[in-house]
Design a protein around this motif. Structure first.
Motif, PDB file in Angstrom:
ATOM      1  N   ASP A 177      22.137  -7.450  -0.197  1.00 45.84           N
ATOM      2  CA  ASP A 177      23.148  -6.396  -0.156  1.00 45.84           C
ATOM      3  C   ASP A 177      24.394  -6.877   0.591  1.00 45.84           C
ATOM      4  OD1 ASP A 177      23.836  -3.580  -0.696  1.00 45.84           O
ATOM      5  OD2 ASP A 177      23.777  -3.357   1.477  1.00 45.84           O
ATOM      6  N   GLN A 178      24.176  -7.530   1.727  1.00 44.11           N
ATOM      7  CA  GLN A 178      25.310  -8.053   2.504  1.00 44.11           C
ATOM      8  C   GLN A 178      25.996  -9.192   1.760  1.00 44.11           C
ATOM      9  OE1 GLN A 178      26.395  -6.757   5.211  1.00 44.11           O
ATOM     10  NE2 GLN A 178      27.745  -8.282   6.142  1.00 44.11           N
ATOM     11  N   LEU A 179      25.213 -10.033   1.092  1.00 42.02           N
ATOM     12  CA  LEU A 179      25.792 -11.156   0.351  1.00 42.02           C
ATOM     13  C   LEU A 179      26.730 -10.657  -0.745  1.00 42.02           C
ATOM     14  CD1 LEU A 179      24.029 -14.357  -0.842  1.00 42.02           C
ATOM     15  CD2 LEU A 179      25.239 -12.991  -2.523  1.00 42.02           C
ATOM     16  N   LEU A 180      26.292  -9.651  -1.500  1.00 40.44           N
ATOM     17  CA  LEU A 180      27.114  -9.150  -2.600  1.00 40.44           C
ATOM     18  C   LEU A 180      28.332  -8.394  -2.106  1.00 40.44           C
ATOM     19  CD1 LEU A 180      24.303  -8.005  -5.054  1.00 40.44           C
ATOM     20  CD2 LEU A 180      25.724 -10.045  -5.196  1.00 40.44           C
ATOM     21  N   TYR A 181      28.305  -7.929  -0.856  1.00 38.56           N
ATOM     22  CA  TYR A 181      29.507  -7.297  -0.291  1.00 38.56           C
ATOM     23  C   TYR A 181      30.534  -8.340   0.136  1.00 38.56           C
ATOM     24  CZ  TYR A 181      32.492  -4.580   2.808  1.00 38.56           C
ATOM     25  OH  TYR A 181      33.588  -3.991   3.412  1.00 38.56           O
ATOM     26  N   ARG A 182      30.068  -9.438   0.722  1.00 40.69           N
ATOM     27  CA  ARG A 182      30.992 -10.451   1.209  1.00 40.69           C
ATOM     28  C   ARG A 182      31.453 -11.401   0.105  1.00 40.69           C
ATOM     29  NH1 ARG A 182      29.643 -12.238   7.315  1.00 40.69           N
ATOM     30  NH2 ARG A 182      31.540 -13.391   6.831  1.00 40.69           N
ATOM     31  N   LEU A 183      30.599 -11.578  -0.913  1.00 38.11           N
ATOM     32  CA  LEU A 183      30.898 -12.552  -1.955  1.00 38.11           C
ATOM     33  C   LEU A 183      32.254 -12.346  -2.622  1.00 38.11           C
ATOM     34  CD1 LEU A 183      29.902 -14.975  -3.619  1.00 38.11           C
ATOM     35  CD2 LEU A 183      28.826 -13.342  -5.180  1.00 38.11           C
ATOM     36  N   PRO A 184      32.648 -11.134  -3.039  1.00 42.02           N
ATOM     37  CA  PRO A 184      33.948 -11.009  -3.724  1.00 42.02           C
ATOM     38  C   PRO A 184      35.134 -11.336  -2.838  1.00 42.02           C
ATOM     39  CG  PRO A 184      33.010  -8.846  -3.276  1.00 42.02           C
ATOM     40  CD  PRO A 184      31.941  -9.846  -2.971  1.00 42.02           C
ATOM     41  N   PHE A 185      34.986 -11.232  -1.535  1.00 42.96           N
ATOM     42  CA  PHE A 185      36.102 -11.569  -0.649  1.00 42.96           C
ATOM     43  C   PHE A 185      36.110 -13.062  -0.328  1.00 42.96           C
ATOM     44  CE2 PHE A 185      34.913  -7.151   0.510  1.00 42.96           C
ATOM     45  CZ  PHE A 185      36.032  -6.529  -0.005  1.00 42.96           C
ATOM     46  N   GLU A 186      34.948 -13.604   0.069  1.00 44.19           N
ATOM     47  CA  GLU A 186      34.895 -14.999   0.497  1.00 44.19           C
ATOM     48  C   GLU A 186      34.926 -15.965  -0.680  1.00 44.19           C
ATOM     49  OE1 GLU A 186      31.785 -15.813   3.240  1.00 44.19           O
ATOM     50  OE2 GLU A 186      31.958 -13.884   4.252  1.00 44.19           O
ATOM     51  N   GLY A 187      34.309 -15.589  -1.797  1.00 44.19           N
ATOM     52  CA  GLY A 187      34.230 -16.490  -2.928  1.00 44.19           C
ATOM     53  C   GLY A 187      32.979 -17.331  -2.926  1.00 44.19           C
ATOM     54  N   SER A 188      32.399 -17.607  -1.756  1.00 40.99           N
ATOM     55  CA  SER A 188      31.166 -18.388  -1.630  1.00 40.99           C
ATOM     56  C   SER A 188      30.292 -17.782  -0.555  1.00 40.99           C
ATOM     57  CB  SER A 188      31.462 -19.854  -1.261  1.00 40.99           C
ATOM     58  OG  SER A 188      31.926 -20.586  -2.367  1.00 40.99           O
ATOM     59  N   CYS A 189      29.028 -17.589  -0.875  1.00 37.89           N
ATOM     60  CA  CYS A 189      28.016 -17.201   0.101  1.00 37.89           C
ATOM     61  C   CYS A 189      26.746 -17.976  -0.227  1.00 37.89           C
ATOM     62  CB  CYS A 189      27.740 -15.693   0.055  1.00 37.89           C
ATOM     63  SG  CYS A 189      29.019 -14.686   0.867  1.00 37.89           S
ATOM     64  N   PHE A 190      25.854 -18.059   0.742  1.00 32.08           N
ATOM     65  CA  PHE A 190      24.650 -18.860   0.583  1.00 32.08           C
ATOM     66  C   PHE A 190      23.427 -18.039   0.995  1.00 32.08           C
ATOM     67  CE2 PHE A 190      28.244 -21.553   1.431  1.00 32.08           C
ATOM     68  CZ  PHE A 190      28.136 -22.567   0.504  1.00 32.08           C
ATOM     69  N   GLY A 358      36.958 -26.878  -5.898  1.00 33.92           N
ATOM     70  CA  GLY A 358      36.199 -27.818  -5.093  1.00 33.92           C
ATOM     71  C   GLY A 358      34.834 -27.251  -4.779  1.00 33.92           C
ATOM     72  N   PHE A 359      34.377 -27.481  -3.549  1.00 34.12           N
ATOM     73  CA  PHE A 359      33.036 -27.025  -3.163  1.00 34.12           C
ATOM     74  C   PHE A 359      32.978 -25.506  -3.073  1.00 34.12           C
ATOM     75  CE2 PHE A 359      30.058 -25.752   0.164  1.00 34.12           C
ATOM     76  CZ  PHE A 359      28.878 -26.256  -0.361  1.00 34.12           C
ATOM     77  N   TYR A 360      33.959 -24.901  -2.434  1.00 34.11           N
ATOM     78  CA  TYR A 360      33.934 -23.458  -2.217  1.00 34.11           C
ATOM     79  C   TYR A 360      34.439 -22.721  -3.459  1.00 34.11           C
ATOM     80  CZ  TYR A 360      33.303 -24.550   2.728  1.00 34.11           C
ATOM     81  OH  TYR A 360      32.811 -25.018   3.919  1.00 34.11           O
ATOM     82  N   GLY A 361      33.851 -21.559  -3.691  1.00 33.66           N
ATOM     83  CA  GLY A 361      34.317 -20.714  -4.780  1.00 33.66           C
ATOM     84  C   GLY A 361      35.525 -19.894  -4.380  1.00 33.66           C
ATOM     85  N   HIS A 362      36.149 -19.300  -5.361  1.00 33.20           N
ATOM     86  CA  HIS A 362      37.294 -18.438  -5.116  1.00 33.20           C
ATOM     87  C   HIS A 362      36.857 -16.976  -5.199  1.00 33.20           C
ATOM     88  CE1 HIS A 362      40.514 -21.641  -6.325  1.00 33.20           C
ATOM     89  NE2 HIS A 362      39.968 -21.861  -5.151  1.00 33.20           N
ATOM     90  N   GLY A 363      37.462 -16.165  -4.355  1.00 28.78           N
ATOM     91  CA  GLY A 363      37.176 -14.743  -4.346  1.00 28.78           C
ATOM     92  C   GLY A 363      38.426 -13.933  -4.630  1.00 28.78           C
ATOM     93  N   LEU A 364      38.302 -12.633  -4.436  1.00 27.82           N
ATOM     94  CA  LEU A 364      39.449 -11.753  -4.671  1.00 27.82           C
ATOM     95  C   LEU A 364      40.582 -12.047  -3.705  1.00 27.82           C
ATOM     96  CD1 LEU A 364      37.551  -8.390  -5.246  1.00 27.82           C
ATOM     97  CD2 LEU A 364      38.544  -9.888  -6.973  1.00 27.82           C
ATOM     98  N   LEU A 365      40.259 -12.538  -2.509  1.00 29.59           N
ATOM     99  CA  LEU A 365      41.322 -12.886  -1.560  1.00 29.59           C
ATOM    100  C   LEU A 365      42.196 -14.006  -2.113  1.00 29.59           C
ATOM    101  CD1 LEU A 365      39.279 -12.881   1.772  1.00 29.59           C
ATOM    102  CD2 LEU A 365      40.631 -11.028   0.783  1.00 29.59           C
ATOM    103  N   HIS A 366      41.592 -14.893  -2.911  1.00 31.13           N
ATOM    104  CA  HIS A 366      42.359 -15.997  -3.483  1.00 31.13           C
ATOM    105  C   HIS A 366      43.091 -15.580  -4.756  1.00 31.13           C
ATOM    106  CE1 HIS A 366      38.848 -17.650  -1.311  1.00 31.13           C
ATOM    107  NE2 HIS A 366      39.645 -18.633  -0.948  1.00 31.13           N
ATOM    108  N   PHE A 454      42.458  -7.246 -13.429  1.00 30.73           N
ATOM    109  CA  PHE A 454      41.815  -8.538 -13.183  1.00 30.73           C
ATOM    110  C   PHE A 454      40.417  -8.348 -12.615  1.00 30.73           C
ATOM    111  CE2 PHE A 454      40.610 -12.007 -10.406  1.00 30.73           C
ATOM    112  CZ  PHE A 454      40.798 -13.103 -11.216  1.00 30.73           C
ATOM    113  N   ALA A 455      40.278  -7.417 -11.667  1.00 31.19           N
ATOM    114  CA  ALA A 455      38.998  -7.239 -10.989  1.00 31.19           C
ATOM    115  C   ALA A 455      38.057  -6.309 -11.730  1.00 31.19           C
ATOM    116  CB  ALA A 455      39.236  -6.706  -9.577  1.00 31.19           C
ATOM    117  N   SER A 456      38.487  -5.748 -12.877  1.00 36.00           N
ATOM    118  CA  SER A 456      37.662  -4.829 -13.666  1.00 36.00           C
ATOM    119  C   SER A 456      37.174  -3.674 -12.815  1.00 36.00           C
ATOM    120  CB  SER A 456      36.464  -5.566 -14.278  1.00 36.00           C
ATOM    121  OG  SER A 456      36.892  -6.543 -15.170  1.00 36.00           O
ATOM    122  N   THR A 457      38.074  -3.028 -12.117  1.00 36.14           N
ATOM    123  CA  THR A 457      37.683  -1.935 -11.233  1.00 36.14           C
ATOM    124  C   THR A 457      37.906  -0.575 -11.854  1.00 36.14           C
ATOM    125  OG1 THR A 457      39.874  -1.937 -10.200  1.00 36.14           O
ATOM    126  CG2 THR A 457      38.176  -3.273  -9.177  1.00 36.14           C
TER     127      THR A 457
END
Length: 800
Positions: A177-190, A358-366, A454-457
């Motif tokens: 749940d926390q991962l899917l909340y942070r993922l769209p902002f950070e672009g990468s979570c593990f 590169g290594f990190y993904g892009h999120g909505l912040l990017h 773009f974000a399909s909101t």
């Protein structure tokens, strides 16, 4: 000379002679290593693959390893400074932290447009429902032929892994749940999955991008030369880890205040949660770095076939406490039994919002961070303009006489002053501020719409067209309106599949071998076997990578139901309605939609009562269908019109079954023999309900059925006796039909005998050819042997 000798020298002088004749005296216990480059023999008792090798590696070697790794990690952290700054700026764009700037003037608006937060929250709400459904996120998939054994393994493993995610790993849902909340902002979570020796089970944890440190040149975790997981331990948790054997027991100083070492991202997150540094030493934590790297570990070097070190670095997991720079653990990081390849294990699954460069993904912040910043600027400009237009100001002449100096005038209040109106007009100069610009307001709307697109909101997610058309059109519109989200959902689906594969491998590692492992669920006890996770079953997400929401799933099933109405003979109605209930996420759909294959045999009176109670009924082939039909029709005619309208669909469907079976019975009676095959139209999905007949048998059935149909039709017309002049004609027709049937039977029998004769001749001919070939081969071998014997015979009659 020996490469290494352990010498015990007591206080009393004594001497020890080495292999080369050297005499050593002294009073200490020392280890003399004459060839430090040679491979060292691992200590006895540390051949356990997962043992903590830090207990036996020299302290100097551990210190050198810790120093090298910490320096490399600091360089890795420095290489991503710009990434951290952009991420911290992006957090401020969400509006969850206060803007520290003063703005264009004191009192200016600090409002932040919620575009980013709206997109992130809606993504998380949709994704968690698909990635973690209530019944569990895992399902098994048989690779190859689904034998009974593999199907049983799949079902056991699926039940157990879902039990793990729902019961044994209570943190799994919250971490996802926390991962899917942070993922769209950070672009990468593990997501990290590992066996925790303290808890004695498999655990999972969200690892944010700022806590997983990778080199600048890394393209993936598998290809990276190292990656470090930053973990924080409270002192008591550290003592537990040492007591369980997870870490070796070393003296660590009390943890110091780490707030000074926090990154810019961590500081912004602290601001968003309203947290401030705490000086209480009981709340301070150790910072531990779990480094997955490749080492040429002294004493455990890679050795070639010649027994000499190859210099190849092997994968290890080294755990270092940052402040004291002490190594807590060194463990092999390849699977037990993989001594040939020694492929490193990766316990982190990389979830990406967008791929990135590169290594990190892009999120909505990017991607839409700039649009969000522009929308925030437009919103603030509109609010500031409204404030200035409503709260006007200007210049005031000091010559104007107003008693009491500055005076506040309440709305609707008039104050007396010792000045004329003309003087007041001259004494004040008001600044003229424009009202909020309509153009600026339209620009704000454009920016918001662009970001949402773009974000399909959009809530409906049906593209740009109206969704008042057919169901198939609605499905196409949903797909059109959710292109971006659909691609993200596929990436999450693929990452989850890798995560489940890792969990299955860990299960194979820790489950007991050779015996079932029991576990308890509600009102039942089940078991799983270690070999269920030996790699023959694929473990994949239960979600469909092509379906991103319940709306899309329901629309697809509605399209299927619509097709059934147009061509009911092509579809399985029961299966279609069952899938519709599953798409609606109805709990226990089998209770609402009973399996038609499990309906009971009833008499016609009980069937009528069952229809009145809304229960399903079924006809069986050997019933008295005429009697059933008579009872049903009489009863139905006695019902009021409202009751007939309510029950007509169910009754007519049931009567259709009776008519079908009665028709078959009538044909069999007219033919005088049973038809060759009785199809089961209520058979479970996937089973064959029809049986293909041989051509000659199908033709015979058709001819017999045609004759019987004429007789049945004659009986249905009232069994009227034909006129006398037609009796002879009918007799001739009947005689010709019988002769035609007899001729057809004769031809079929003759064809069968001819076919059998050809088969016998073919077998006999094949055998004759085989025997002839064998005789020819035997004769050839005899002649060859005679020639060889003649060549070897000497003139005197002896053999060479």
């Amino acid at each position: 000379m020996a490469d290494m000798a352990e010498i015990d020298l007591n206080d009393e002088p004594q001497s020890i002679v080495l292999d080369d004749g050297t005499v050593v005296t002294g009073g200490d216990v020392i280890v003399v290593d004459f060839d430090p480059t040679a491979a060292r023999i691992p200590h006895v008792g540390y051949d356990d693959h997962y043992a903590n090798l830090a207990d036996v590696v020299e302290e100097n070697d551990l210190s050198r390893i810790a120093d090298d790794l910490l320096q490399a990690i600091e360089q890795d952290k420095e290489s991503r400074k710009d990434w951290e700054s952009r991420y911290a700026k992006g957090i401020r764009l969400t509006g969850i932290t206060d803007d520290p700037s003063d703005g264009p003037f004191p009192g200016a608006s600090r409002a932040v447009h919620p575009m980013l937060m709206e997109a992130g929250v809606q993504f998380q709400a949709r994704a968690i429902a698909e990635a973690f459904p209530p019944e569990g996120p895992v399902k098994g998939k048989v690779m190859g032929d689904p034998t009974e054994d593999l199907v049983e393994r799949r079902d056991r493993g699926t039940d157990y892994m879902n039990y793990q995610y729902l019961e044994e790993m209570p943190e799994a849902f919250w971490e996802m749940d926390q991962l899917l909340y942070r993922l769209p902002f950070e672009g990468s979570c593990f997501k990290k999955s590992w066996v925790d020796p303290v808890k004695g089970r498999i655990c999972q944890a969200l690892v944010t991008a700022e806590d997983l440190i990778v080199p600048y040149t890394a393209s993936s975790l598998m290809a990276s030369p190292r990656h470090a997981h930053r973990i924080r331990y409270y002192p008591n948790d550290m003592r537990k880890a040492m007591a369980s054997g997870m870490y070796r027991k070393v003296d660590l100083a009390d943890p110091s205040d780490m707030d000074e070492d926090k990154t810019e991202v961590e500081q912004e997150i602290d601001k968003s949660e309203g947290r401030s540094p705490n000086d209480m030493r009981t709340d301070r934590q150790y910072e531990v770095l779990e480094v997955y790297c490749e080492l040429d570990l002294p004493g455990f070097e890679d050795v070639g076939e010649d027994g000499q070190p190859t210099g190849i670095e092997l994968p290890y997991c080294v755990t270092v406490e940052k402040e004291s720079q002490k190594v807590l653990a060194v463990r092999r990081n390849w699977k037990a039994g993989d001594d040939a390849q020694k492929t490193k294990c990766v316990y982190f699954q990389h979830y990406k919002f967008l791929p990135g460069f590169g290594f990190y993904g892009h999120g909505l912040l990017h991607t839409i961070g700039g649009l969000s910043e522009a929308a925030t600027g437009s919103l603030r400009a509109l609010l500031d303009a409204a404030q200035l237009a409503n709260l006007r100001g200007g210049f005031k002449s000091k010559d104007v006489k107003i008693p009491g100096g500055d005076t506040q005038v309440a709305p609707g209040e008039w104050k007396d002053v010792e000045s004329t109106g003309d003087d007041l007009n001259k004494a004040f100069h008001e600044f003229r501020y424009s009202e909020p610009s309509r153009t600026l307001f339209e620009l704000l709307g454009f920016l918001v719409e662009a970001g949402q697109r773009f974000a399909s909101t959009t809530e409906s997610m049906v593209g740009d067209a109206a969704n008042t058309g057919p169901v198939g059109t609605t499905v196409a519109l949903i797909e059109q309106g959710s292109k971006v989200f659909s691609a993200i959902h596929k990436r999450i689906h693929a990452a989850q599949a890798h995560e489940f594969k890792l969990i299955a491998e860990l299960n194979y590692q820790i489950l007991p071998e050779g015996q079932p492992y029991p576990y308890h669920i509600a009102d039942a006890e089940k078991h799983v076997i270690r070999d269920d996770f030996d790699g023959r079953i694929d473990w994949v997400p239960v979600s469909d990578p092509n379906i991103i929401s319940s709306t899309q799933r329901i629309a697809q099933q509605q399209a299927v139901l619509q097709l059934i109405k147009e061509a009911p003979e092509l579809y399985d109605k029961y299966e279609a309605h069952k899938r519709m209930l599953e798409a609606l996420r109805i709990e226990d759909p089998d209770r609402l939609l009973p399996d038609p294959t499990k309906r009971q045999r009833l008499d016609p009176v009980t069937e009528n009562m069952a229809l009145l109670h809304g229960k399903p009924v079924r006809a069986f082939p050997d019933q008295n269908h005429a009697a059933h039909i008579e009872v049903h029709m009489t009863w139905f005619a006695s019902l009021p019109k409202e009751g007939q309208k309510m029950l007509e669909n169910q009754l007519y469907a049931h009567l259709a079954e009776h008519y079908a079976y009665m028709y078959r019975q009538q044909l069999e009676m007219a033919i005088g023999a049973p038809l060759p095959f009785m199809p089961d139209f209520h058979a479970p999905k996937g089973e064959d309900i029809m049986q293909e007949l041989p051509p000659h048998l199908e033709s015979a059935v058709a001819v017999a059925a045609a004759k019987a149909s004429k007789m049945i039709a004659a009986q249905a017309q009232g069994q009227q006796k034909p006129p006398p002049e037609q009796l002879e004609t009918m007799a001739d027709i009947k005689r010709k039909d019988m002769e035609s049937a007899a001729e057809q039977q004769r031809k079929d029998a003759e064809f069968a005998r001819e076919q059998e004769r050809k088969d016998v001749e073919l077998v006999a001919d094949t055998r004759r050819k085989t025997v002839a070939d064998a005789l020819q081969e035997g004769e050839r071998q005899i002649r060859e042997a005679q020639r060889s014997a003649a060549d070897m015979m000497r003139p005197d009659g002896t053999y060479q």
